[in-house]
Each structure stands twice: as structure tokens, then as C-alpha cells.
Design a protein around this motif. Structure first.
Motif, PDB file in Angstrom:
ATOM      1  N   CYS A 131      -7.304  -0.488  42.727  1.00 31.14           N
ATOM      2  CA  CYS A 131      -6.983  -0.229  44.140  1.00 31.14           C
ATOM      3  C   CYS A 131      -5.644   0.477  44.227  1.00 31.14           C
ATOM      4  O   CYS A 131      -4.753   0.261  43.401  1.00 31.14           O
ATOM      5  N   LEU A 132      -5.519   1.335  45.209  1.00 38.74           N
ATOM      6  CA  LEU A 132      -4.268   2.036  45.478  1.00 38.74           C
ATOM      7  C   LEU A 132      -3.826   1.713  46.900  1.00 38.74           C
ATOM      8  O   LEU A 132      -4.642   1.751  47.823  1.00 38.74           O
ATOM      9  N   TRP A 133      -2.558   1.423  47.062  1.00 34.36           N
ATOM     10  CA  TRP A 133      -2.030   0.995  48.357  1.00 34.36           C
ATOM     11  C   TRP A 133      -1.043   2.042  48.858  1.00 34.36           C
ATOM     12  O   TRP A 133      -0.071   2.372  48.180  1.00 34.36           O
ATOM     13  N   THR A 134      -1.300   2.580  50.044  1.00 39.18           N
ATOM     14  CA  THR A 134      -0.454   3.620  50.618  1.00 39.18           C
ATOM     15  C   THR A 134       0.695   2.989  51.398  1.00 39.18           C
ATOM     16  O   THR A 134       0.454   2.205  52.329  1.00 39.18           O
TER      17      THR A 134
ATOM     18  N   THR B 130      -2.576  -3.560  41.550  1.00 41.64           N
ATOM     19  CA  THR B 130      -3.516  -2.434  41.506  1.00 41.64           C
ATOM     20  C   THR B 130      -4.506  -2.563  40.352  1.00 41.64           C
ATOM     21  O   THR B 130      -5.522  -1.874  40.332  1.00 41.64           O
ATOM     22  N   LYS B 131      -4.204  -3.435  39.391  1.00 43.16           N
ATOM     23  CA  LYS B 131      -5.023  -3.560  38.185  1.00 43.16           C
ATOM     24  C   LYS B 131      -5.549  -4.984  38.039  1.00 43.16           C
ATOM     25  O   LYS B 131      -5.058  -5.907  38.682  1.00 43.16           O
TER      26      LYS B 131
ATOM     27  N   SER C 177     -17.990 -15.301  53.405  1.00 44.19           N
ATOM     28  CA  SER C 177     -18.279 -14.873  52.045  1.00 44.19           C
ATOM     29  C   SER C 177     -17.913 -13.397  51.939  1.00 44.19           C
ATOM     30  O   SER C 177     -18.579 -12.542  52.531  1.00 44.19           O
ATOM     31  N   MET C 178     -16.837 -13.104  51.208  1.00 45.07           N
ATOM     32  CA  MET C 178     -16.402 -11.719  51.044  1.00 45.07           C
ATOM     33  C   MET C 178     -17.170 -11.062  49.901  1.00 45.07           C
ATOM     34  O   MET C 178     -17.319 -11.637  48.822  1.00 45.07           O
ATOM     35  N   ASP C 179     -17.641  -9.852  50.142  1.00 46.82           N
ATOM     36  CA  ASP C 179     -18.401  -9.082  49.154  1.00 46.82           C
ATOM     37  C   ASP C 179     -17.410  -8.331  48.267  1.00 46.82           C
ATOM     38  O   ASP C 179     -16.989  -7.218  48.593  1.00 46.82           O
ATOM     39  N   VAL C 180     -17.040  -8.935  47.146  1.00 44.91           N
ATOM     40  CA  VAL C 180     -16.014  -8.356  46.280  1.00 44.91           C
ATOM     41  C   VAL C 180     -16.465  -7.035  45.672  1.00 44.91           C
ATOM     42  O   VAL C 180     -15.672  -6.109  45.511  1.00 44.91           O
ATOM     43  N   GLU C 181     -17.758  -6.929  45.355  1.00 43.33           N
ATOM     44  CA  GLU C 181     -18.251  -5.705  44.724  1.00 43.33           C
ATOM     45  C   GLU C 181     -18.186  -4.516  45.670  1.00 43.33           C
ATOM     46  O   GLU C 181     -17.797  -3.407  45.275  1.00 43.33           O
ATOM     47  N   SER C 182     -18.564  -4.710  46.937  1.00 45.26           N
ATOM     48  CA  SER C 182     -18.597  -3.599  47.898  1.00 45.26           C
ATOM     49  C   SER C 182     -17.271  -3.384  48.605  1.00 45.26           C
ATOM     50  O   SER C 182     -17.019  -2.303  49.141  1.00 45.26           O
ATOM     51  N   ALA C 183     -16.430  -4.403  48.635  1.00 45.23           N
ATOM     52  CA  ALA C 183     -15.138  -4.311  49.329  1.00 45.23           C
ATOM     53  C   ALA C 183     -14.051  -4.887  48.428  1.00 45.23           C
ATOM     54  O   ALA C 183     -13.336  -5.820  48.790  1.00 45.23           O
ATOM     55  N   THR C 184     -13.916  -4.298  47.256  1.00 42.66           N
ATOM     56  CA  THR C 184     -13.004  -4.813  46.236  1.00 42.66           C
ATOM     57  C   THR C 184     -11.569  -4.878  46.727  1.00 42.66           C
ATOM     58  O   THR C 184     -10.877  -5.891  46.566  1.00 42.66           O
ATOM     59  N   CYS C 185     -11.101  -3.801  47.325  1.00 41.96           N
ATOM     60  CA  CYS C 185      -9.692  -3.738  47.729  1.00 41.96           C
ATOM     61  C   CYS C 185      -9.423  -4.576  48.974  1.00 41.96           C
ATOM     62  O   CYS C 185      -8.347  -5.176  49.105  1.00 41.96           O
ATOM     63  N   ALA C 186     -10.385  -4.635  49.890  1.00 41.92           N
ATOM     64  CA  ALA C 186     -10.226  -5.493  51.069  1.00 41.92           C
ATOM     65  C   ALA C 186     -10.135  -6.953  50.642  1.00 41.92           C
ATOM     66  O   ALA C 186      -9.287  -7.705  51.136  1.00 41.92           O
ATOM     67  N   ALA C 187     -10.994  -7.359  49.702  1.00 38.38           N
ATOM     68  CA  ALA C 187     -10.962  -8.737  49.215  1.00 38.38           C
ATOM     69  C   ALA C 187      -9.635  -9.026  48.507  1.00 38.38           C
ATOM     70  O   ALA C 187      -9.035 -10.093  48.686  1.00 38.38           O
ATOM     71  N   ALA C 188      -9.160  -8.053  47.724  1.00 36.58           N
ATOM     72  CA  ALA C 188      -7.883  -8.226  47.028  1.00 36.58           C
ATOM     73  C   ALA C 188      -6.730  -8.338  48.010  1.00 36.58           C
ATOM     74  O   ALA C 188      -5.797  -9.136  47.828  1.00 36.58           O
ATOM     75  N   SER C 189      -6.795  -7.557  49.083  1.00 36.95           N
ATOM     76  CA  SER C 189      -5.739  -7.589  50.089  1.00 36.95           C
ATOM     77  C   SER C 189      -5.730  -8.922  50.829  1.00 36.95           C
ATOM     78  O   SER C 189      -4.673  -9.534  51.032  1.00 36.95           O
TER      79      SER C 189
ATOM     80  N   GLY D  23      -5.460 -20.946  48.826  1.00 35.36           N
ATOM     81  CA  GLY D  23      -4.571 -19.839  49.192  1.00 35.36           C
ATOM     82  C   GLY D  23      -3.338 -19.766  48.330  1.00 35.36           C
ATOM     83  O   GLY D  23      -2.249 -19.520  48.810  1.00 35.36           O
ATOM     84  N   ALA D  24      -3.506 -20.042  47.028  1.00 35.22           N
ATOM     85  CA  ALA D  24      -2.370 -19.989  46.118  1.00 35.22           C
ATOM     86  C   ALA D  24      -1.757 -18.607  46.138  1.00 35.22           C
ATOM     87  O   ALA D  24      -2.421 -17.605  46.335  1.00 35.22           O
ATOM     88  N   ALA D  25      -0.453 -18.557  45.915  1.00 33.05           N
ATOM     89  CA  ALA D  25       0.263 -17.291  45.989  1.00 33.05           C
ATOM     90  C   ALA D  25      -0.320 -16.290  45.011  1.00 33.05           C
ATOM     91  O   ALA D  25      -0.577 -16.592  43.851  1.00 33.05           O
ATOM     92  N   ALA D  26      -0.551 -15.089  45.504  1.00 34.10           N
ATOM     93  CA  ALA D  26      -1.130 -14.038  44.672  1.00 34.10           C
ATOM     94  C   ALA D  26      -0.029 -13.282  43.961  1.00 34.10           C
ATOM     95  O   ALA D  26       1.080 -13.151  44.461  1.00 34.10           O
ATOM     96  N   PRO D  27      -0.283 -12.728  42.756  1.00 34.23           N
ATOM     97  CA  PRO D  27       0.701 -11.932  42.068  1.00 34.23           C
ATOM     98  C   PRO D  27       0.945 -10.622  42.783  1.00 34.23           C
ATOM     99  O   PRO D  27       0.091 -10.144  43.503  1.00 34.23           O
ATOM    100  N   SER D  28       2.096 -10.049  42.570  1.00 35.04           N
ATOM    101  CA  SER D  28       2.432  -8.796  43.230  1.00 35.04           C
ATOM    102  C   SER D  28       2.754  -7.735  42.202  1.00 35.04           C
ATOM    103  O   SER D  28       3.375  -7.999  41.178  1.00 35.04           O
ATOM    104  N   ALA D  29       2.337  -6.497  42.523  1.00 34.22           N
ATOM    105  CA  ALA D  29       2.672  -5.379  41.644  1.00 34.22           C
ATOM    106  C   ALA D  29       4.045  -4.858  41.958  1.00 34.22           C
ATOM    107  O   ALA D  29       4.680  -4.205  41.174  1.00 34.22           O
TER     108      ALA D  29
END
Length: 284
Positions: free
Chosen positions: A71-74, A92-93, A116-128, A273-279
Motif C-alpha cells: 500500500c502507498l499512502w499519499t 506499506t509492507k 467483516s472486512m474483505d482484506v483481499e479486495s480492500a487490502t489498504c482500507a483494511a490496513a488503514s 485494537g492493539a496498537a498497529a506498527p507504523s512505517a
């Protein structure tokens, strides 16, 4: 959106598409080689296939020791939009790209809304969502609009409709446009956004941040503008209850502001909702 931001988004999408195409092509190559392995050449072909699938012969591919960006974040400028909230940037990785993930939205209007989030079809939305949930970004925020399309609009901590994080990402899962009136009756009956659909609300369109829609009734769009993230699997009665709240005119004169305050008490993804890692350097 300024032309430069449009260009950034197009380049990000193009890079993502190229990476996905290369990944799919390597997998096709591996399957073809494995299927054609003969008894006498098995070892040779397997070794060659592994090297080929690993991208040894792909001169433009990232090194095998370095994971590709998924994923790329603008970046978005909080100096020009003070409604944005700085919380860093998701990774991003090494992000999940298959399966589903559970998101739980607890409001003051009834049972929790389980998505239920569709990780395959909305990978970056789910990651966000996962990243922002780990930052408690949505906790104690309001769903500030009930729109005419039959959905409640949430996810803006400022409650203005202009807020979100200091990054955006592109549409991933836009549904097909509704059939024209000349189509068959069966096709014309298809619904673009069925009741219970959860989708991103880009502001501007195609530039997604944290705002999202939860549909409390079916909606069919001739020109779909909302990228689908997932589906409500629990608490649909809560969504329907929220959809019945009367609305009053907003500051712009649109009758979309809920007459009764709708509060998201918490939004979590996965366990708790554990804290997610950050790039980037994570900032609270």
C-alpha cells in the motif's frame, strides 16, 4: 484536490497495479513449470522455476530480500487543513492480503456493529482501519451525517466532514455501475450497495482517509463513488435504528445532520485494537 495530488494518486495506483501484476505473473509461471515437470528433469525444472518465480530474471523487480510495497499512502497537509489529525502513517509492507478481518464498532445506540472486512479486495482500507483503530482514532467520535443515499457517515474526529488522518489512499473495490434503464428487468434490479455494506467515503472522491459509510438500506448507483470495505455481520438492527434518526439542515443547508447525537464509543479491529506498527514516526 490540486493537480499534483491527483498525479501522486495516479502514480501510486499505477505502481500498486504493476506490483500486483508481477506477483500474479510469477505465480502463474511457478504453476506452469510445476505442472510440466517430467520425471527425468524434475530437479532441474524445479530449481529453475523457483529462481524464475523468485524474480531472478525480473530486472525491474525489488530484491528478493526486500518486501515490496503493498500500500502507498499519499501525505495530506495538516497546515492547510486543520481538521486533519496527525497519527503517523500505516506500514506499506508485510500487510495481510487475503481472508477477512473483524471490525467492531461500539456506539451509544444499541448492540455493537460487527463488520467483516474483505482484506483481499480492500487490502489498504483494511490496513488503514487496523492502524487507526490501534491509535484509538475513532473512539469518542460522532457519525456526523445521515446521507440521502441511505447510509450513516462516520469516521471524522472533527465532525466537520473535512477531517481524517494526514494521509489518503486510492479506491480499491468500486462496484460496477448500475445497468442502464434499457437493461433486462433482472439486471436492473441489481443493487450496488446492499443494506449492511460498509464503504469508504472519499473527500474528495477517490481520496480516502478515515471517513466511512454504513448503509442501512439498499442503494443503487449509476456512478458508484464509494469503495467497498466489507459487510455488517452483526448489529444490523443498530444500523437500521440509526438510519431512522431524524435529520436537520447542516451549515450548508443539506438535511443530513442527525437530530440526535450518534457517538462511536470505540472501534476495534481483531482482538482488542492493539496498537498497529507504523512505517513513519508514530505520533499520537
Amino acid at each position: 484536490m490540486a493537480p499534483s495530488k491527483d498525479r501522486q494518486r495516479r502514480l501510486a495506483r499505477a505502481k500498486f497495479d504493476r506490483q500486483q501484476a508481477r506477483r500474479a505473473e510469477r505465480e502463474r509461471r511457478r504453476r506452469r513449470i510445476t505442472a510440466g515437470v517430467g520425471a527425468g528433469l524434475a530437479v532441474l525444472l524445479i530449481v529453475a522455476g523457483v529462481a524464475w518465480a523468485g524474480g531472478v530474471f525480473d530486472s525491474d523487480e525489488t530484491s528478493t530480500t526486500e518486501a515490496a510495497d503493498i500500500c502507498l499512502w499519499t501525505p495530506q497537509d495538516a497546515a492547510t487543513n486543520t481538521d486533519l489529525k496527525e497519527v503517523g502513517t500505516p506500514p506499506t509492507k508485510d500487510l495481510p492480503e487475503t481472508g477477512t478481518e473483524t471490525m467492531t464498532i461500539t456506539t451509544d445506540k444499541g448492540d455493537p456493529i460487527v463488520v467483516s472486512m474483505d482484506v483481499e479486495s480492500a487490502t489498504c482500507a483494511a490496513a488503514s482501519f487496523t492502524y487507526l483503530a490501534g491509535k484509538q482514532f475513532f473512539d469518542n467520535t460522532t457519525c456526523h451525517e445521515i446521507i440521502a443515499d441511505g447510509a450513516v457517515r462516520c469516521g471524522d474526529p472533527s465532525g466537520t466532514g473535512n477531517g481524517g488522518p494526514t494521509y489518503s489512499f486510492y479506491d480499491e473495490n468500486l462496484p460496477a455501475a448500475a445497468p442502464s434503464p434499457s437493461a433486462s428487468p433482472a439486471a436492473a434490479a441489481e443493487v450496488t450497495y446492499p443494506k449492511g455494506t460498509v464503504a469508504m467515503y472519499g473527500n474528495p472522491r477517490g481520496s480516502n482517509g478515515s471517513q466511512f459509510l454504513v448503509f442501512f438500506k439498499d442503494f443503487t448507483a449509476a456512478d458508484p463513488a464509494y469503495s467497498i470495505v466489507g459487510t455488517v455481520t452483526g448489529g444490523l438492527d443498530t444500523v437500521e435504528k440509526i438510519g431512522k434518526i431524524p435529520t436537520v439542515e447542516s451549515a450548508t443547508g443539506d438535511k443530513v445532520t442527525p437530530k440526535e447525537k450518534i457517538t462511536i464509543q470505540s472501534l476495534t479491529v481483531g482482538g482488542a485494537g492493539a496498537a498497529a506498527p507504523s512505517a513513519s514516526a508514530a505520533q499520537s
